[in-house]
Design an enzyme around this catalytic site. Structure first.
Site, short mmCIF file in Angstrom:
data_model
loop_
_atom_site.label_atom_id
_atom_site.label_comp_id
_atom_site.label_asym_id
_atom_site.label_seq_id
_atom_site.Cartn_x
_atom_site.Cartn_y
_atom_site.Cartn_z
N SER A 77 -8.45 7.94 2.67
CA SER A 77 -7.06 7.53 2.31
C SER A 77 -6.31 8.01 3.67
CB SER A 77 -6.34 8.27 1.24
OG SER A 77 -6.34 9.70 1.19
N ARG A 78 -5.02 7.05 3.91
CA ARG A 78 -4.51 7.63 5.13
C ARG A 78 -3.86 8.84 5.16
NH1 ARG A 78 -1.03 2.07 6.24
NH2 ARG A 78 -0.78 2.47 4.03
N LYS A 97 -7.18 -4.07 -9.65
CA LYS A 97 -5.98 -5.33 -9.82
C LYS A 97 -4.59 -5.03 -9.30
CE LYS A 97 -2.76 -4.38 -11.95
NZ LYS A 97 -1.63 -3.42 -12.21
N ILE A 126 -4.09 6.21 -9.23
CA ILE A 126 -5.10 5.53 -10.06
C ILE A 126 -6.56 5.92 -9.63
CG2 ILE A 126 -5.46 3.42 -8.72
CD1 ILE A 126 -5.15 3.33 -12.45
#
Lengths: 309, 309
Positions: free
Chosen positions: B36-37, B89, B14
């Site tokens: 980000s990991r 969301k 996303i």
């Protein structure tokens, strides 16, 4: 001052054991009618709550002690009629329902009182003060009882929307949300659901909090066969211990029992209901029900052996 | 006017498909870092979001697009640092978490924006206006897709707190809470949970509403193998039909397709984020998540065949 004419809608064990005697002992109330589908109650008794609302003259307030699933419709109708409404716990099945009732009551200018009876033990404010501003080393909630002894014939407790072991467990949640010195977040909830039921018979819950330095846990269980345990054991990071026993009836701080006298849970509820009505205020704290919802949102569920109903 | 320096925390499908292009197309934002990991993202990339917060100079805002379970901790830390926060969301796993974030943001005077991307279709305000003040004869939500096609590799969706079919279904809830002309209450929710998962693969939900004269139903299903259906079909008691298709991208009123042009869901989200930041307001509507919680509070659960992950 003329007493407030009140009716009880839904007449079961909690109405007979607690609401009727508490109303009888409070001169500010006059119990004028009751209703129950079974026809039990205090005269005059109505089988249909709508008929009660039509016929009870001068009615000003109601206490709704039905099973939770029908409370929203009854309460919305009563608010619409301008009545002050007291709700037994839990105030509704869903969070949207109780939010709606709060909006309706505000728009109508009547008092809505979502009660949490366990909070009315005198130990609760004392425990809250003992924990205020502290960091927490550990919390262990043990809320364990024999469902057959404490909920005889309450088939609805096992049906969808019936709460299962959260029906007593929400009492523990109502106390900890009042005494814990920070917000509580459900991190995981391991629910055991009997193969012939829709609601849990046991729940193991881990919480997190910004004020916690150690584990926060709740163990709710309906399968206890000998005695019952309703305790909340909280240790602060600076060495204080706060232990509530018997559902909040007894309080020990640093091992020493506190000498606390109070009116009793339900007499104190009705004392507060008078204050709220006099001041045209509502009291609606959704946090205990929201914690139950949060348990479901994070839940792992396992099926366990069927219960005998 | 200098652009708002923003970072994206959590870099998956996303973020790559929607957030990065929408930020690139909005001159009020400058994307200065991602984390980000997995090490994926737009340079400079941080594997540890805390390191990003320490090192990204002049950072003013973050968009958090991680899986829901870690959003509360990250968002609370960002708010504490005085950053404006946009949440994908669902905004959090639990209702207590999002309530807490709203309180923190208010105390700190920063903008918290809990986004619901499906609401940013231009059909949504038009449908809301077409339904305003009406009584409703029926509502049928069909939100059905192939989980393998739309959620490849999203193992978290099946784990406790992962939402399952409610992950797309909450998009439908975000639209109906914006367009339905009254409050919606969950009456029953029949959840199908794969034997190797903790979250539902399908849900059949009945709603009630004071403005409804007929059935209100939602059918959410991850097991669709051909095509997908994201429709909301609402008929009013005075004969109007309002049909949203393709997740809200298309709108038919009384059978006639409405000619609607809009910026697109995510460009419109970032346009609104600018407005909120400029006006130091927050936008936190918990109703879609609360409806998911209400489904669990009223749920009947059945175990169904295991999914292949």
């Amino acid at each position: 001052m003329k007493p407030i004419k009140i009716a009880i809608i839904g007449y079961g064990k909690i109405a007979a054991d607690q609401h009727v005697p508490s109303l009888a002992g409070n001169p500010r109330f006059e119990l004028v009618a009751t209703s129950s589908r079974s026809g039990q109650g205090v005269e005059p008794i109505f089988v249909d709550w709508r008929e009660l609302l039509d016929k009870a003259e001068g009615l000003e307030a109601v206490a709704i002690t039905t099973p939770p699933s029908v409370r929203h419709e009854i309460a919305a109708t009563c608010i619409e009629k301008g009545l002050h409404v007291l709700l037994e716990k839990p105030p509704a099945v869903t969070l949207s329902e109780i939010d709606d009732l709060a909006s309706l009551a505000e728009a109508k200018g009547v008092t809505l009182y979502a009660t949490w009876h366990s909070r009315h033990n005198p130990s609760v404010p004392v425990a809250a003060e003992a924990l205020a501003g502290k960091r927490i080393a550990s919390m262990q909630i043990s809320w364990q009882e024999d469902v057959h002894k404490w909920h005889p014939g309450q088939q609805w407790i096992w049906e969808a929307g019936g709460f299962g072991v959260f029906d007593p467990g929400i009492n523990a949640f109502s106390i900890v949300t009042a005494i814990f010195p920070g917000a509580l977040f459900v991190r995981s909830a391991d629910l055991s659901v009997p193969s012939n039921a829709q609601t849990p018979i046991a729940a193991e819950i881990d919480f997190a909090s910004e004020v916690a330095d150690g584990a926060l846990h709740a163990s709710l269980d309906f399968r206890r066969t000998e005695g019952e345990e309703w305790t909340i054991d909280i240790r602060t990071s600076d060495g204080r211990t706060v232990l509530l026993e018997d559902g909040g009836a007894r309080l020990f701080i640093d091992g020493e029992e506190q000498n606390l006298a109070g009116a009793g849970e339900y007499p104190d509820i009705y004392r507060e209901f008078v204050d709220l009505i006099d001041e045209r205020r509502s009291s609606v704290d959704v946090r205990p029900l929201r914690l139950v919802a949060d348990c479901y949102l994070t839940a792992s569920q396992r099926k366990v052996e069927p219960i005998t109903m």
